[in-house]
Scaffold this active site. Structure first.
Site, PDB file in Angstrom:
ATOM      1  N   GLY A 168      -8.272   0.084  -7.020  1.00  0.00           N
ATOM      2  CA  GLY A 168      -9.446   0.896  -7.333  1.00  0.00           C
ATOM      3  C   GLY A 168     -10.738   0.119  -7.456  1.00  0.00           C
ATOM      4  N   GLU A 169     -10.646  -1.190  -7.747  1.00  0.00           N
ATOM      5  CA  GLU A 169     -11.870  -1.934  -8.055  1.00  0.00           C
ATOM      6  C   GLU A 169     -12.192  -3.059  -7.089  1.00  0.00           C
ATOM      7  OE1 GLU A 169     -12.373  -2.036 -12.694  1.00  0.00           O
ATOM      8  OE2 GLU A 169     -10.252  -1.769 -12.223  1.00  0.00           O
ATOM      9  N   LYS A 215      -0.296  -3.728  -6.114  1.00  0.00           N
ATOM     10  CA  LYS A 215      -1.396  -4.242  -6.920  1.00  0.00           C
ATOM     11  C   LYS A 215      -2.453  -3.144  -7.028  1.00  0.00           C
ATOM     12  CE  LYS A 215      -0.770  -9.032  -5.302  1.00  0.00           C
ATOM     13  NZ  LYS A 215      -1.402 -10.196  -4.617  1.00  0.00           N
ATOM     14  N   ILE A 265       0.867  -1.178   0.000  1.00  0.00           N
ATOM     15  CA  ILE A 265       0.000   0.000   0.000  1.00  0.00           C
ATOM     16  C   ILE A 265       0.905   1.229   0.000  1.00  0.00           C
ATOM     17  CG2 ILE A 265      -1.792   1.255   1.226  1.00  0.00           C
ATOM     18  CD1 ILE A 265      -2.699  -1.395  -0.061  1.00  0.00           C
ATOM     19  N   PRO A 277      -1.483   5.189   2.409  1.00  0.00           N
ATOM     20  CA  PRO A 277      -2.649   4.736   3.170  1.00  0.00           C
ATOM     21  C   PRO A 277      -3.854   5.660   3.067  1.00  0.00           C
ATOM     22  CG  PRO A 277      -0.637   4.553   4.482  1.00  0.00           C
ATOM     23  CD  PRO A 277      -0.273   5.309   3.239  1.00  0.00           C
ATOM     24  N   THR A 288      -4.892   7.736   0.431  1.00  0.00           N
ATOM     25  CA  THR A 288      -5.620   7.589  -0.828  1.00  0.00           C
ATOM     26  C   THR A 288      -6.105   6.159  -1.032  1.00  0.00           C
ATOM     27  OG1 THR A 288      -3.497   7.326  -1.970  1.00  0.00           O
ATOM     28  CG2 THR A 288      -4.458   9.523  -1.937  1.00  0.00           C
TER      29      THR A 288
END
Length: 717
Positions: free
Chosen positions: A667-668, A664, A592, A595, A597
């Protein structure tokens, strides 16, 4: 949250992994950020598109007289006088080229005027006659026109089969065989699709400011359509007010704006009315799912069948890959995943956040819950029991897979075991649900350029797009980390085709793709700086990178992000209203990088999943042929009052088989599984299984008042 023990120590001065504030935040909160229609070239005029109001047919006549009499109207473009366009691989972009009307809402004319009000009034005054044809816009099981395509979205084969799933399902000691439905859904970004187009006739150059997720793709499309070399087109998408996939490909508005600007010799601005969006910018196609699961009494899966049927348009084939997630989730020896499509007189479907995964995992994870009920087994333990050692579809090793850790961590934080007894509080029923989540890792070739200036500042250039995700900020963090400089010394320039080419913002691949190129460019620049002696020259030093060769080598690993969703709901037995009280998402999505966003992305996607579960629904009217819910009054996206306490966490996962940052896409995956967790919680609370989204009060009340529970679909062999 506990860290993965394989995690290597962070560099003490690394800015990656720190909660950096969005670099463009001051511009946005002060109104300085300029979106597509905030650009006002001298002489700018306005355009308003005219959609067809018949479900299928052709235009037979235009009466432009009343339109041209409206004060301020400059002209009307129709199929009879619009400029001829060149080839395109997307027929949706061939606007005003003929009189055919393939579906309701297809643009048949464009009115241009001095003011927006005049353009709209002129469009309303335009008179059009049609010859109509029979139409069919209804997706239904057993449709005679259903077919199996060669492949589905993402290039996946439509059919994958291992072993003999039908025989294995029939022989399973415990099995479920159920049908689920997901309705059409719409992206509805805050900023509608909009463009401002200006031609420099002397130089033959076209400049377009477009609300797009990929300026490069827009330039390529316009170059072919207007027969121009790409270096004579500049597309700028500096700030974009959301997209969720519908801005991932060029849309008719940008073609119409450029077409009108060339015809009139003046810059043209066009912002689509929100009520037009469902018909012209794509949508999540409805999906009909049949899920069959067979298992031994101990919960070990022996058979899986996932058959998904969806609609596509007669203009262009697009098939949602809804059965693909079932190919990677669980260890099953005999399986079949099949997609079928029905061509209808509807707008062409397209990408919407987690296409395939969002509807497909709703069905699969609901069926897993039904199987757990049939087995009398904890649904968390059922998922853990069927954890695969290799990716089931390809037998490749996973680059990393921490789904079990997400389930265990989420269960502990949620208080899963203690909340497993449904309870009643007066008219309210309370229940909890769980679902797993997955999303593939996509990485696309990109290029980047990095500059070191004599004043100590650094500039990174890349044609990335920030659609509200914080891309500028995280790319600056990647650059600062590679250059070992303070974050505030780095400026990132994005959102223009004048910058080094890069992939679009889609498929959750932005940071992984752009960040790789930025890292390589900055690493090369750092090496140049290390070897430089004395003061920097006035022009500074630069370095570039192109990841095409590295990315196209591919990977021997199956690369996916995973997660687990937990939901608590309250069901009102009087009104049928479902209220989500708590949502928890725990994800394993590589490193990550920011953190702040990241949490925003996970949370926003979970809210979108809540809307999918409870409020969002569209229908194709069988008579007039269009989407009945075409605005935000009829199509209800979650508002503040709908959103409960949402908690987000992640497993600190190190994966060396991704990109230099170890990241990775995030967003989805947050939307994947949310609807199933909520649906499973509703079933836990009520003892009734609802299999059609959304779970609106009318459907809940009908289930509650049914004489017997809405069948579990479970059976024993």
């Amino acid at each position: 949250m506990p860290a993965d023990r394989s995690r290597r120590p962070e560099r003490p001065d690394s800015v990656l992994g720190t909660p950096a504030v969005r670099s463009e935040a001051p511009q946005k909160v002060t109104g300085a950020a300029r979106y597509a229609t905030d650009h006002h070239p001298p002489g700018r005029v306005h355009a308003w598109p005219v959609p067809a109001d018949v479900p299928r047919g052709r235009v037979t006549a235009f009466d432009t007289g009343p339109c041209l009499e409206v004060p301020g109207v400059l002209g009307v473009l129709t199929a009879g006088d619009a400029p001829r366009l060149g080839p395109s691989d997307d027929p949706v972009l061939q606007v005003l080229q003929n009189t055919e009307v393939p579906h309701r809402g297809w643009y048949v004319a464009l009115v241009v005027a001095e003011t927006l009000e005049a353009a709209r009034a002129g469009a309303e005054a335009l008179r059009i006659r049609y010859a109509t044809e029979d139409h069919d816009g209804t997706l239904r099981a057993g449709h005679p026109d259903a077919y199996t395509p060669e492949e589905v979205n993402g290039g996946h084969p439509a059919l994958r089969e291992r072993g003999d799933p039908d025989a294995a399902l029939a022989a399973a000691p415990v099995r479920v065989d159920c049908v689920y439905t997901v309705p059409p859904l719409h992206n509805h970004p805050m900023e509608p699709h909009a463009a401002t187009a200006a031609w420099d006739e002397a130089g033959g150059h076209l400049t377009v400011w477009d609300s797009s997720q990929g300026a490069g793709a827009v330039r390529t499309a316009l170059a072919s359509l207007f027969d121009l070399p790409e270096d004579r087109i500049t597309v700028i998408s500096e700030h974009v007010g959301g997209g969720f996939g519908c801005k991932g490909t060029p849309r008719p508005h940008v073609v119409l704006a450029a077409m009108a600007a060339r015809s009139l010799g003046r810059p043209v601005q066009l912002a689509l009315p929100r009520r037009h969006l469902p018909a012209v910018v794509g949508h999540r196609a409805p999906t009909l799912h049949r899920i069959g699961l067979g298992a031994r009494p101990d919960g070990t899966l022996t058979a899986l069948v996932h058959e998904a049927t969806t609609h596509t348009s007669r203009v262009r084939e697009f098939v949602e890959q809804a059965a693909v997630p079932a190919r990677v989730m669980y260890a099953v020896p005999d399986s079949r995943t099949l997609h079928r499509a029905v061509p209808l007189d509807v707008p062409t479907p397209s990408w919407m956040r987690a296409p395939g995964e969002a509807p497909g995992m709703y069905a699969l994870e609901s069926a897993m819950d039904e199987l757990a009920d049939a087995l009398g087994m904890d649904p968390v333990e059922l998922r853990v029991r069927n954890e695969p050692a290799l990716e089931p579809d390809t037998d490749r090793p996973f680059s990393s897979r921490h789904l079990v850790e997400c389930l265990r961590e989420g269960a502990a934080r949620f208080g899963w075991t203690a909340s497993r007894t449904p309870r009643r509080d007066g008219p309210f029923l309370h229940g909890v649900g769980v679902a797993a989540a997955t999303y593939p890792v996509y990485i696309a070739p990109s290029t980047a350029r990095a500059h070191a200036r004599p004043d100590g500042s650094r500039l990174v250039e890349i044609n990335a797009t920030d659609i509200g995700t914080g891309a500028r900020t995280v790319l600056a963090q990647v650059a600062a980390d590679a250059l070992a400089v303070p974050l505030d010394s780095v400026t990132v320039a994005i959102g223009s085709t004048d910058l080094p080419r890069a992939s679009l913002a889609g498929g959750s691949c932005g940071t992984a793709s752009w960040g790789w190129a930025v890292h390589e460019a900055c690493t090369a620049l750092a090496a140049r700086l290390a070897g430089h002696r004395g003061a920097l020259p006035a022009e500074g030093l630069s370095a570039s990178a192109d990841t095409t060769e590295a990315v196209e080598k591919g990977s021997p690993y199956a690369r996916h992000a995973f997660g687990a969703h937990f939901a608590e709901v309250r069901v009102d037995t009087v009104t049928g209203e479902v209220r989500v009280r708590r949502l928890l998402g725990v994800f394993a999505a590589g490193r990550i990088l920011n953190p702040v966003t990241a949490r925003s992305q996970f949370t926003g996607a979970m809210v979108m999943g809540l809307g999918m579960a409870l409020t969002e629904r569209s229908t194709v009217d069988p008579v007039h042929g269009g989407f009945a819910e075409d605005d935000l009054a009829a199509y209800h996206v979650p508002a503040h009052a709908d959103v409960p306490e949402i908690e987000v966490g992640w497993i600190d996962e190190h994966d060396e088989h991704l990109n230099p940052m170890g990241s990775k896409g995030i967003g989805e995956i947050g939307i994947v599984g949310t609807a199933a967790a909520i649906g499973n919680a509703v079933c836990h609370a009520t003892g009734r299984r609802l299999r059609d989204l959304p779970l609106t009060p009318d459907r809940v009340l009908a289930a509650l008042t049914a004489a017997t529970p809405a069948g579990s679909g479970a059976g024993s062999g």
